[in-house]
Every structure is written in structure tokens, then in C-alpha cells.
Design an enzyme around this catalytic site. Structure first.
Site, PDB file in Angstrom:
ATOM      1  N   HIS A 133     -16.642 -12.697 -40.484  1.00 59.62           N
ATOM      2  CA  HIS A 133     -16.318 -12.092 -39.194  1.00 59.62           C
ATOM      3  C   HIS A 133     -14.914 -11.505 -39.243  1.00 59.62           C
ATOM      4  O   HIS A 133     -14.079 -11.899 -40.066  1.00 59.62           O
ATOM      5  CB  HIS A 133     -16.429 -13.112 -38.062  1.00 59.62           C
ATOM      6  CG  HIS A 133     -15.466 -14.261 -38.153  1.00 59.62           C
ATOM      7  ND1 HIS A 133     -14.331 -14.345 -37.391  1.00 59.62           N
ATOM      8  CD2 HIS A 133     -15.470 -15.374 -38.932  1.00 59.62           C
ATOM      9  CE1 HIS A 133     -13.670 -15.461 -37.692  1.00 59.62           C
ATOM     10  NE2 HIS A 133     -14.342 -16.102 -38.629  1.00 59.62           N
ATOM     11  N   CYS A 181     -10.690 -13.296 -38.998  1.00 57.63           N
ATOM     12  CA  CYS A 181     -10.944 -14.628 -39.567  1.00 57.63           C
ATOM     13  C   CYS A 181      -9.622 -15.243 -40.005  1.00 57.63           C
ATOM     14  O   CYS A 181      -8.874 -14.638 -40.790  1.00 57.63           O
ATOM     15  CB  CYS A 181     -11.889 -14.502 -40.755  1.00 57.63           C
ATOM     16  SG  CYS A 181     -12.224 -16.064 -41.598  1.00 57.63           S
ATOM     17  N   ASP A 198     -15.581 -21.098 -37.991  1.00 59.42           N
ATOM     18  CA  ASP A 198     -14.857 -20.636 -36.804  1.00 59.42           C
ATOM     19  C   ASP A 198     -15.671 -20.892 -35.532  1.00 59.42           C
ATOM     20  O   ASP A 198     -16.873 -20.615 -35.478  1.00 59.42           O
ATOM     21  CB  ASP A 198     -14.564 -19.141 -36.947  1.00 59.42           C
ATOM     22  CG  ASP A 198     -13.541 -18.635 -35.949  1.00 59.42           C
ATOM     23  OD1 ASP A 198     -13.823 -18.702 -34.736  1.00 59.42           O
ATOM     24  OD2 ASP A 198     -12.467 -18.171 -36.369  1.00 59.42           O
ATOM     25  N   CYS A 217     -18.970 -18.831 -41.377  1.00 61.04           N
ATOM     26  CA  CYS A 217     -17.653 -19.439 -41.219  1.00 61.04           C
ATOM     27  C   CYS A 217     -17.711 -20.551 -40.184  1.00 61.04           C
ATOM     28  O   CYS A 217     -18.497 -20.504 -39.237  1.00 61.04           O
ATOM     29  CB  CYS A 217     -16.653 -18.363 -40.801  1.00 61.04           C
ATOM     30  SG  CYS A 217     -14.951 -18.964 -40.626  1.00 61.04           S
ATOM     31  N   ARG A 230     -15.770 -19.343 -32.908  1.00 57.21           N
ATOM     32  CA  ARG A 230     -16.240 -18.111 -32.252  1.00 57.21           C
ATOM     33  C   ARG A 230     -17.499 -17.550 -32.907  1.00 57.21           C
ATOM     34  O   ARG A 230     -17.892 -16.418 -32.627  1.00 57.21           O
ATOM     35  CB  ARG A 230     -15.132 -17.051 -32.283  1.00 57.21           C
ATOM     36  CG  ARG A 230     -13.879 -17.459 -31.519  1.00 57.21           C
ATOM     37  CD  ARG A 230     -12.706 -16.557 -31.876  1.00 57.21           C
ATOM     38  NE  ARG A 230     -12.339 -16.695 -33.283  1.00 57.21           N
ATOM     39  CZ  ARG A 230     -11.407 -15.954 -33.893  1.00 57.21           C
ATOM     40  NH1 ARG A 230     -10.766 -15.018 -33.203  1.00 57.21           N
ATOM     41  NH2 ARG A 230     -11.125 -16.149 -35.170  1.00 57.21           N
TER      42      ARG A 230
END
Length: 209
Positions: free
Chosen positions: A100, A103, A46, A44, A48
Site C-alpha cells: 500500500h 507504508c 498496517d 501488510c 489501514r
């Protein structure tokens, strides 16, 4: 350290490069000699998801593709080009699809709250939810429902990657990478390896017998 300051990023880079040279004067010379990563990592976008951090890998070890909610679309030329190069040129040994928990893309699909291009992009995840609605809705906490959908999404994307023309060619040739589905639990920083229905996929002809 405040990473929101743009100039800090450049300063951090200088410090990192100096540290690497102190540890190994040949570090960057070795990087210029080419890459032979054993892993293709599809994750992803993302912020994080610090791939090298949570796997403790160095540059040259992961070949990486990232997009919102780690989707494997059979019409995504970007992903297909990455996959083809990884499988046919780099000869990676493993392909990891990693989602994750918590999400945003999965949550938007679950809540049907996305708009515009993102709405179209996460629509396949919305379909996964609708196909598994009874089981997901039976879970008490909303966060846990969304996290379960994140897991189902990863499994679906592993199946999708096996259905690509790139992987089907590799299967027919008898030389192909292993496939894996992971979810990163950002609450504790740990990776959960998901069980894949490999035998079922073999019976369906998605994987070679």
C-alpha cells in the site's frame, strides 16, 4: 463509534453476530463446515489495510498472511507454512501480494531510519531502493518516491514467492495458482494491479514456460 475502547470491540462483535443471524440463520453453521478459499492474500500488517472491507469479501473467501511491509522471506517459516497449506491443502487459485502507499515500513527502508528488529526486517526493501536509486531519486516528491518503492517491493515479493520450494513443486506438478501484485492507494481506497515481468521470469526459469 470510538474503537479505542476495548469493550466496544466485544459489543461490536455481539451486534455483528446478531445481524448475520438475522440475514441468514445458517451463516455460522456454514462456516463450521470448513474453508475452501480461492485466494491467498499476503499483505501488510498496517491497521489501514482492512482486507475484507476493500475487497468486499466474507469470511471463508481469503486465506490471509500479514507482516510488516508484506515481505516474502524464503527463511520465514510462518509464511512458508501458510503458503504450503494454501497451495497444497486448500488448492487456492490465486496468490495476491498486496502493499500500500504511505507504508511505514517502506518509508523506514527508504529513509534508512528503522532500528532493531524492524531494521533487519525491512533491509531487503532498502536493497531494492539502492538497486533502483537513480530512477527513484529522479521522482520529484518524496511521498511519490516512497510509493514507487512500495510498488517495486511488491513486484520483488511476487518474484520471491515464485522462488519458494512450495511454488517450484507446484510448477513442476503443472498445477499452481496465478500470482498477482497489488498496491492499495489509501488516498482513494482503490487497488492498483501492477504489471509483472512474467515473460522475463519465464526466460529466467522462475516461472514455467
Amino acid at each position: 463509534m470510538h474503537y479505542h475502547n476495548y469493550k466496544n470491540l466485544l459489543q461490536n462483535n455481539l451486534e455483528w453476530a446478531e445481524e448475520k443471524l438475522k440475514q441468514d440463520p445458517t451463516y455460522f453453521d456454514n462456516l463450521t463446515k470448513g474453508q475452501k478459499p480461492p485466494f491467498l492474500f499476503i499483505g501488510c500488517s498496517d491497521s489501514r489495510m482492512p482486507l475484507n472491507s476493500f475487497t468486499k469479501t466474507e469470511p471463508g473467501e481469503l486465506f490471509i498472511h500479514r507482516n510488516v511491509a508484506n515481505q516474502v522471506s524464503l527463511t520465514d517459516m510462518n509464511l512458508l507454512a501458510v503458503l504450503e497449506y494454501a497451495v497444497e491443502a486448500l488448492k487456492v487459485q490465486h496468490i495476491v501480494i498486496c502493499g500500500h502507499y504511505f507504508c511505514g515500513g517502506v518509508a523506514a527502508a527508504y529513509k534508512d531510519s528503522a532500528t532493531g528488529v524492524v531494521e533487519s526486517w525491512v533491509n531487503p526493501i532498502r536493497e531494492i531502493y539502492l538497486q533502483n536509486r537513480a530512477a527513484i531519486d529522479a521522482i520529484e516528491e518524496e511521498d511519490d518516491r516512497i510509493n514507487k518503492l512500495a510498488e517495486l517491493n511488491v513486484v520483488a515479493q511476487v518474484r520471491n514467492i515464485c522462488n519458494t520450494s512450495v511454488m517450484q513443486r507446484a510448477f513442476r506438478a503443472g498445477s499452481y495458482p496465478s500470482v498477482h501484485g497489488w498496491v492499495l492507494d489509501i488516498r482513494v481506497g482503490r487497488i492498483k494491479e501492477l504489471e509483472l515481468p512474467l515473460e522475463e521470469w519465464r526466460e529466467l526459469g522462475i516461472l514455467p514456460a
